[in-house]
Scaffold this active site. Structure first.
Site, PDB file in Angstrom:
ATOM      1  N   ARG A 106     -49.729 -18.314  20.028  1.00 31.71           N
ATOM      2  CA  ARG A 106     -48.642 -17.332  19.889  1.00 31.71           C
ATOM      3  C   ARG A 106     -48.100 -17.464  18.474  1.00 31.71           C
ATOM      4  O   ARG A 106     -47.637 -18.541  18.080  1.00 31.71           O
ATOM      5  CB  ARG A 106     -47.540 -17.591  20.914  1.00 31.71           C
ATOM      6  CG  ARG A 106     -46.262 -16.819  20.609  1.00 31.71           C
ATOM      7  CD  ARG A 106     -45.271 -16.819  21.739  1.00 31.71           C
ATOM      8  NE  ARG A 106     -45.742 -15.983  22.831  1.00 31.71           N
ATOM      9  CZ  ARG A 106     -44.966 -15.537  23.819  1.00 31.71           C
ATOM     10  NH1 ARG A 106     -43.688 -15.850  23.853  1.00 31.71           N
ATOM     11  NH2 ARG A 106     -45.463 -14.789  24.782  1.00 31.71           N
ATOM     12  N   HIS A 133     -49.987  -8.067  22.486  1.00 31.77           N
ATOM     13  CA  HIS A 133     -49.733  -9.052  23.540  1.00 31.77           C
ATOM     14  C   HIS A 133     -50.742  -8.788  24.665  1.00 31.77           C
ATOM     15  O   HIS A 133     -50.392  -8.357  25.764  1.00 31.77           O
ATOM     16  CB  HIS A 133     -48.294  -8.908  24.044  1.00 31.77           C
ATOM     17  CG  HIS A 133     -47.808 -10.081  24.839  1.00 31.77           C
ATOM     18  ND1 HIS A 133     -48.570 -11.201  25.081  1.00 31.77           N
ATOM     19  CD2 HIS A 133     -46.615 -10.303  25.462  1.00 31.77           C
ATOM     20  CE1 HIS A 133     -47.872 -12.060  25.815  1.00 31.77           C
ATOM     21  NE2 HIS A 133     -46.687 -11.534  26.058  1.00 31.77           N
ATOM     22  N   GLN A 136     -50.440 -10.151  28.401  1.00 32.46           N
ATOM     23  CA  GLN A 136     -49.402  -9.460  29.164  1.00 32.46           C
ATOM     24  C   GLN A 136     -49.970  -8.211  29.837  1.00 32.46           C
ATOM     25  O   GLN A 136     -49.699  -7.941  31.015  1.00 32.46           O
ATOM     26  CB  GLN A 136     -48.256  -9.057  28.208  1.00 32.46           C
ATOM     27  CG  GLN A 136     -47.145  -8.283  28.885  1.00 32.46           C
ATOM     28  CD  GLN A 136     -46.383  -9.129  29.885  1.00 32.46           C
ATOM     29  OE1 GLN A 136     -45.931 -10.210  29.547  1.00 32.46           O
ATOM     30  NE2 GLN A 136     -46.232  -8.642  31.101  1.00 32.46           N
ATOM     31  N   ASP A 226     -39.373  -2.792  27.004  1.00 29.62           N
ATOM     32  CA  ASP A 226     -39.365  -4.154  26.453  1.00 29.62           C
ATOM     33  C   ASP A 226     -38.137  -4.240  25.545  1.00 29.62           C
ATOM     34  O   ASP A 226     -37.509  -3.219  25.218  1.00 29.62           O
ATOM     35  CB  ASP A 226     -40.673  -4.394  25.675  1.00 29.62           C
ATOM     36  CG  ASP A 226     -40.803  -5.811  25.118  1.00 29.62           C
ATOM     37  OD1 ASP A 226     -40.074  -6.716  25.593  1.00 29.62           O
ATOM     38  OD2 ASP A 226     -41.620  -6.013  24.212  1.00 29.62           O
ATOM     39  N   CYS A 265     -41.979  -6.587  30.585  1.00 31.92           N
ATOM     40  CA  CYS A 265     -42.747  -7.831  30.393  1.00 31.92           C
ATOM     41  C   CYS A 265     -41.856  -9.063  30.462  1.00 31.92           C
ATOM     42  O   CYS A 265     -42.355 -10.163  30.676  1.00 31.92           O
ATOM     43  CB  CYS A 265     -43.483  -7.780  29.069  1.00 31.92           C
ATOM     44  SG  CYS A 265     -42.398  -7.574  27.661  1.00 31.92           S
ATOM     45  N   ARG A 293     -48.998 -12.886  35.703  1.00 38.01           N
ATOM     46  CA  ARG A 293     -49.467 -13.535  34.473  1.00 38.01           C
ATOM     47  C   ARG A 293     -50.390 -14.713  34.815  1.00 38.01           C
ATOM     48  O   ARG A 293     -51.400 -14.929  34.160  1.00 38.01           O
ATOM     49  CB  ARG A 293     -48.270 -14.046  33.637  1.00 38.01           C
ATOM     50  CG  ARG A 293     -47.331 -12.970  33.094  1.00 38.01           C
ATOM     51  CD  ARG A 293     -47.988 -12.107  32.044  1.00 38.01           C
ATOM     52  NE  ARG A 293     -48.532 -12.867  30.928  1.00 38.01           N
ATOM     53  CZ  ARG A 293     -47.851 -13.284  29.857  1.00 38.01           C
ATOM     54  NH1 ARG A 293     -46.563 -12.989  29.744  1.00 38.01           N
ATOM     55  NH2 ARG A 293     -48.424 -13.947  28.865  1.00 38.01           N
TER      56      ARG A 293
HETATM   57  N1  NVA Z   1     -41.870  -7.684  22.176  1.00 37.92           N
HETATM   58  C1  NVA Z   1     -41.412  -8.971  22.617  1.00 37.92           C
HETATM   59  C2  NVA Z   1     -42.248  -9.453  23.748  1.00 37.92           C
HETATM   60  C3  NVA Z   1     -41.836 -10.756  24.345  1.00 37.92           C
HETATM   61  C4  NVA Z   1     -42.749 -11.221  25.429  1.00 37.92           C
HETATM   62  C5  NVA Z   1     -41.433  -9.954  21.470  1.00 37.92           C
HETATM   63  O1  NVA Z   1     -42.407  -9.932  20.693  1.00 37.92           O
HETATM   64  O2  NVA Z   1     -40.490 -10.725  21.326  1.00 37.92           O
HETATM   65  N1   CP Z   2     -43.634 -11.812  28.690  1.00 39.09           N
HETATM   66  C1   CP Z   2     -43.766 -12.953  27.970  1.00 39.09           C
HETATM   67  O1   CP Z   2     -44.728 -13.156  27.224  1.00 39.09           O
HETATM   68  O2   CP Z   2     -42.744 -13.847  28.157  1.00 39.09           O
HETATM   69  P1   CP Z   2     -42.520 -15.190  27.339  1.00 39.09           P
HETATM   70  O3   CP Z   2     -42.082 -14.796  25.946  1.00 39.09           O
HETATM   71  O4   CP Z   2     -41.471 -15.900  28.099  1.00 39.09           O
HETATM   72  O5   CP Z   2     -43.805 -15.945  27.269  1.00 39.09           O
END
Ligand code: NVA
Ligand code: CP
Length: 307
Positions: A106, A133, A136, A226, A265, A293
């Site tokens: 990540r 992502h 997801q 989101d 998500c 997930r």
């Molecule tokens: N768009 C959000 C998704 C979190 C799972 C982010 O990147 O923070």
């Molecule tokens: N939806 C998702 O990826 O959540 P987290 O940021 O908690 O991993």
């Protein structure tokens, strides 16, 4: 067809048939888990999980999935690694490949997961970048398929910020034969190159970007939203103001079809992109989606590195 040994950096790394195979595998894993009848296809295998941003679901669901499959997860915060002191992601990948059988990352730039995948000798999985992502979206499509029986022909509307999740959803819908509409304020559309890719996969008509949220929800079976401020972004009051009409709330749900379901998500900023009433209401599949997930990622790991 065969996913063994491959990377998963973008939803577009999959062909339509591979996506369906993954979803079938995820359903079958979910069933086996419920029956206490698990396949231990990661027995003796290690999976490194590197996080350069916070995570609740992705971290815990990957750890759980690896455990369920009989493997051993190694969660790593980038700040604890030499990565946090300037070692390159490529060198990190070269070394970790000598210890583990798969790596999830990540991070910020999509280029980072690509560089890791180029250097690593084991499969690399994108656990969220600023652009995509993909893990997801596997869980999202599994959730929609469980609810409606099949994906082809359904319409999904994404409301709010055209971010990583919106991008990956466009690709996922295109592969699954679904129509995708993004309703975003001007200047916050999903990535133009990703949308072009989705149109190339699913057909010109299958991907729409509109400004009017009420027009966007009409005829949709799935509404998705989101956060308005993604990880790594500065909170911008002007942007937040522009996002307000795109909130999923009772008024917008009333403008949608009676069969519509709501996805998010998570994490949710309740009162911003979604109201309590919408996320906790009868149309919400959000908690099933979060559970999925685990099942989707177990299927992914099984197909990429399992015996
Ligand atoms: N768009 C959000 C998704 C979190 C799972 C982010 O990147 O923070
Ligand atoms: N939806 C998702 O990826 O959540 P987290 O940021 O908690 O991993």
């Amino acid at each position: 067809m065969g996913l063994k040994g491959r990377d998963f950096l973008s939803v577009a790394d999959l062909e339509a048939g591979e996506l369906l195979l993954l979803l079938e595998e995820a359903s079958s894993f979910k069933q086996s888990l419920r029956e206490g009848n698990l396949r231990r296809s990661l027995q003796g295998k290690l999976v490194a999980l590197i996080f350069q941003k916070p995570s609740t679901r992705t971290r815990v669901s990957f750890e759980a999935a690896v455990h369920h499959l009989g493997g051993h997860p190694i969660p790593l915060l980038a700040s604890d690694l030499q990565l946090g002191r300037g070692e390159t992601i490529a060198d990190t990948g070269r070394v970790l490949s000598r210890y583990v059988q798969a790596i999830t990352l990540r991070t910020f730039a999509q280029r980072e997961v690509e560089e890791l995948a180029e250097a690593a000798e084991v499969p690399v999985i994108n656990a969220l970048t600023d652009l995509e992502h993909p893990c997801q979206i596997l869980a999202d499509l599994l959730t929609v398929k469980e609810h409606f029986g099949e994906l082809r022909g359904l319409s999904l509307t994404y409301l709010g910020d055209g971010n990583n999740v919106a991008n990956s959803l466009a690709l996922g819908c295109a592969l699954a034969g679904m129509s995708y509409t993004a309703a975003c304020p001007p200047g916050h559309d999903p990535d133009a190159a990703v949308l072009a890719h989705a149109r190339a996969l699913g057909g010109e008509e299958s991907v729409r970007v509109v400004e009017d949220p009420r027009e966007a929800v009409s005829g949709a079976q799935v509404l998705y939203t989101d956060v308005w401020t993604s990880m790594g972004q500065e909170e911008d009051p002007v942007k937040l103001r522009k996002m307000r009409p795109y909130q999923i709330n009772r008024k917008l749900l009333d403008a949608a079809s009676p069969e519509v379901v709501v996805l998010h998500c998570l994490p949710a900023h309740r009162g911003e992109e979604i109201t309590d009433e919408a996320i906790d209401g009868p149309r919400s599949l959000v908690w099933e989606q979060a559970e999925n997930r685990v099942h989707a990622q177990a299927a992914l790991l099984h197909l990429l590195v399992g015996e």
